[in-house]
Design a protein around this motif. Structure first.
Motif, short mmCIF file in Angstrom:
data_model
loop_
_atom_site.label_atom_id
_atom_site.label_comp_id
_atom_site.label_asym_id
_atom_site.label_seq_id
_atom_site.Cartn_x
_atom_site.Cartn_y
_atom_site.Cartn_z
N GLU A 30 69.75 49.91 50.37
CA GLU A 30 70.62 50.83 50.99
C GLU A 30 70.02 52.21 50.94
O GLU A 30 70.43 52.88 51.66
CB GLU A 30 71.96 50.80 50.16
CG GLU A 30 72.81 49.52 50.14
CD GLU A 30 72.24 48.60 49.16
OE1 GLU A 30 71.61 48.73 48.36
OE2 GLU A 30 72.63 47.32 49.89
N LYS A 31 69.16 52.52 50.01
CA LYS A 31 68.47 53.79 50.22
C LYS A 31 67.78 54.27 51.45
O LYS A 31 67.78 55.51 52.14
CB LYS A 31 67.44 53.89 49.22
CG LYS A 31 67.83 54.27 47.79
CD LYS A 31 66.86 54.81 46.75
CE LYS A 31 66.68 56.11 46.95
NZ LYS A 31 65.82 56.84 46.36
N LYS A 78 59.28 62.21 56.31
CA LYS A 78 60.03 61.82 55.12
C LYS A 78 59.87 60.21 54.87
O LYS A 78 59.41 59.39 55.58
CB LYS A 78 61.69 61.61 55.40
CG LYS A 78 62.06 63.26 55.40
CD LYS A 78 63.55 63.30 56.09
CE LYS A 78 63.93 64.74 56.22
NZ LYS A 78 65.31 64.85 56.58
N ALA A 79 60.04 59.88 53.59
CA ALA A 79 59.74 58.54 53.01
C ALA A 79 60.82 58.35 51.96
O ALA A 79 61.07 59.07 51.10
CB ALA A 79 58.37 58.28 52.49
N ILE A 80 60.99 57.23 51.92
CA ILE A 80 61.87 56.52 50.63
C ILE A 80 61.41 55.18 50.20
O ILE A 80 60.56 54.45 50.89
CB ILE A 80 63.30 56.33 50.88
CG1 ILE A 80 63.71 55.45 52.11
CG2 ILE A 80 64.07 57.45 51.16
CD1 ILE A 80 64.01 53.99 51.51
N LEU A 116 68.29 45.83 56.95
CA LEU A 116 69.26 46.78 57.26
C LEU A 116 68.61 47.73 58.33
O LEU A 116 69.33 48.10 59.23
CB LEU A 116 69.37 47.78 55.91
CG LEU A 116 70.03 47.22 54.96
CD1 LEU A 116 70.08 48.01 53.59
CD2 LEU A 116 71.53 47.21 55.34
N ILE A 117 67.17 47.87 58.47
CA ILE A 117 66.79 48.74 59.56
C ILE A 117 66.85 48.02 60.83
O ILE A 117 67.47 48.59 61.86
CB ILE A 117 65.27 48.94 59.30
CG1 ILE A 117 64.90 49.75 58.08
CG2 ILE A 117 64.42 49.56 60.42
CD1 ILE A 117 63.48 49.74 57.46
N GLU A 155 69.27 56.66 54.06
CA GLU A 155 69.16 58.17 53.99
C GLU A 155 68.05 58.45 55.50
O GLU A 155 68.22 59.61 55.67
CB GLU A 155 68.36 58.55 52.68
CG GLU A 155 69.24 58.22 51.69
CD GLU A 155 68.35 58.55 50.22
OE1 GLU A 155 67.36 59.23 50.26
OE2 GLU A 155 68.91 57.94 49.29
N LEU A 156 67.59 57.51 55.99
CA LEU A 156 66.40 58.05 57.09
C LEU A 156 67.09 57.81 58.16
O LEU A 156 66.48 57.84 59.33
CB LEU A 156 65.39 57.05 56.82
CG LEU A 156 64.50 57.32 55.69
CD1 LEU A 156 62.93 56.28 55.45
CD2 LEU A 156 63.91 58.81 55.57
N PHE A 157 68.43 57.12 58.54
CA PHE A 157 68.93 56.86 59.67
C PHE A 157 69.77 58.23 60.21
O PHE A 157 70.16 59.03 59.53
CB PHE A 157 70.23 55.84 59.50
CG PHE A 157 69.52 54.43 59.29
CD1 PHE A 157 68.07 53.90 59.19
CD2 PHE A 157 70.54 53.61 58.44
CE1 PHE A 157 67.66 52.86 58.94
CE2 PHE A 157 70.01 52.25 58.15
CZ PHE A 157 68.69 51.95 58.39
#
Length: 113
Positions: free
Chosen positions: A107-108, A99-101, A19-20, A111-113
């Motif tokens: 898919e979470k 930030k980190a997830i 995804l990244i 949130e960083l995009f």
């Protein structure tokens, strides 16, 4: 720039990395089983995640069941356990700045995009 603490044998980690890459972001891949994070790095990671060290533990791992299940350890002791046994670290962890997830579900990471 994103950083992913990645285990290539984990399907969720592979999906998150995909995804990244599809999003086109620059990514640093850290295979944390080959290059385990230090206790200091782990402390920074849990702070960015906004969780306690125990919340980053994979409680289904054999090493957890053998050595740590039912233990009441301090935050520092849990960080030490993850440093000594990186298999205990939940994956994948994706970091962007402060930030980190945890990419569960993958898919979470969006949130960083």
């Amino acid at each position: 720039m994103l950083t992913i603490y990645h285990n290539p044998r984990c399907s969720k980690s592979r999906e998150t990395l995909k995804l990244i890459e599809e999003h086109g972001d620059m990514v640093e891949v850290v295979e944390y089983l080959k290059m385990p994070p230090s206790k200091a790095d782990l402390k920074k990671i849990v702070e960015k995640l906004g969780i306690k060290p125990h919340d980053l533990i994979r409680t289904g791992e054999a090493i957890y069941k053998e050595k740590y299940k039912g233990s009441e350890l301090s935050d520092d002791d849990w960080l030490q356990a993850m440093e000594e046994h990186p298999k205990l670290i939940e994956r994948p962890i994706v970091i962007k700045g402060d930030k980190a997830i945890i990419g569960r579900p993958p898919e979470k990471v969006k949130e960083l995009f």
